[in-house]
Write an enzyme that holds these catalytic residues in place. Sequence first.
Site, PDB file in Angstrom:
ATOM      1  N   ASP A 193      78.877  72.233 -47.607  1.00 23.53           N
ATOM      2  CA  ASP A 193      80.362  71.112 -48.689  1.00 23.53           C
ATOM      3  C   ASP A 193      80.120  69.444 -48.949  1.00 23.53           C
ATOM      4  O   ASP A 193      79.323  69.405 -48.226  1.00 23.53           O
ATOM      5  CB  ASP A 193      81.818  71.279 -47.352  1.00 23.53           C
ATOM      6  CG  ASP A 193      82.456  70.906 -47.904  1.00 23.53           C
ATOM      7  OD1 ASP A 193      83.309  71.030 -48.482  1.00 23.53           O
ATOM      8  OD2 ASP A 193      84.182  70.351 -46.648  1.00 23.53           O
ATOM      9  N   HIS A 218      77.552  69.846 -57.376  1.00 23.05           N
ATOM     10  CA  HIS A 218      77.004  71.340 -56.912  1.00 23.05           C
ATOM     11  C   HIS A 218      75.098  70.838 -57.440  1.00 23.05           C
ATOM     12  O   HIS A 218      75.029  71.442 -56.843  1.00 23.05           O
ATOM     13  CB  HIS A 218      77.864  72.436 -58.028  1.00 23.05           C
ATOM     14  CG  HIS A 218      79.338  72.512 -57.447  1.00 23.05           C
ATOM     15  ND1 HIS A 218      79.587  72.745 -56.593  1.00 23.05           N
ATOM     16  CD2 HIS A 218      80.095  72.242 -58.488  1.00 23.05           C
ATOM     17  CE1 HIS A 218      80.732  72.692 -56.396  1.00 23.05           C
ATOM     18  NE2 HIS A 218      81.331  72.570 -57.626  1.00 23.05           N
ATOM     19  N   LEU A 262      61.051  84.677 -44.893  1.00 27.82           N
ATOM     20  CA  LEU A 262      63.035  84.012 -44.041  1.00 27.82           C
ATOM     21  C   LEU A 262      63.429  84.935 -45.029  1.00 27.82           C
ATOM     22  O   LEU A 262      63.419  85.245 -46.507  1.00 27.82           O
ATOM     23  CB  LEU A 262      63.559  82.437 -45.101  1.00 27.82           C
ATOM     24  CG  LEU A 262      64.265  81.649 -44.721  1.00 27.82           C
ATOM     25  CD1 LEU A 262      64.987  81.155 -43.420  1.00 27.82           C
ATOM     26  CD2 LEU A 262      64.485  80.777 -45.854  1.00 27.82           C
TER      27      LEU A 262
END
Length: 227
Positions: free
Chosen positions: A12, A29, A123
């Site tokens: 956020d 973004h 991962l």
Amino acid sequence: MAELVHLGIIMDGNGRWAKKRNLPRAAGHLEGLKSLKKVIKGAIDEDIKYLTVYCFSTENWKRPEAEVKYLMALFTNKIYGEIKTISNLGVQIRLLGNRSGLPEAALKALDRTVEETKENNKLVLQLAINYGGYDEIIRAVNQLIKDGVSEVTVPLIRSKFDNPDIPPVDFIVRSAGEERLSNFLLFDSAYSELGFYDRLWPDWDEEMIKTVKQDFLKRDRRFGGLS
Ligand code: FPP
């Protein structure tokens, strides 16, 4: 001792980061994507096995059309564009969320990324796109109803999630100061630890993941029992 296997992140503050610099929200973004790359490296360094990041919620469609379009373009062009880096790091990409409603081009690029990284095992990076906790539970239960199940259990519901092999999230962290889950991982967060950090998402990096891990290791997880 608590072990941080699966970290979830509510990324956020991209908009606020851009606003502070008089830049359009899209710039926030794009910068957020850069910090995601640093955070992925940090997660690998800290030996975290699963990382789930909240990229777009089932409620984010309410945002201005231009912003939604920009985010969809990021999912369409940027992720597959990084396939070499992703694979060199040993990252396996998985998708979490409702496919319906997502543009065909985005799905195509994302599916290709998933397919081409499926053998990587350093991962697992779960991208939550058009994801909502309510939607996840409702889709699973409706599937069980379709299958003729007359009584649900926790394992049965979980078995119908998008990636049932991924273990429940251990630690959910949120950047940019707000303290809420915003429909993220509602079912699997039942006993996860929560952490809230003031730092805006585009300012996160490898070091921040070290801090997050250290914070998690101080937690005493009892799962309703006694320590
Ligand atoms: C929340 O910040 C952020 C989002 C809704 C988008 C998250 C997406 C990224 C970080 C890009 C990831 C991209 C790929 C390709 C995986 P906000 O816009 O709500 O910030 P604000 O609360 O300050 O307005």
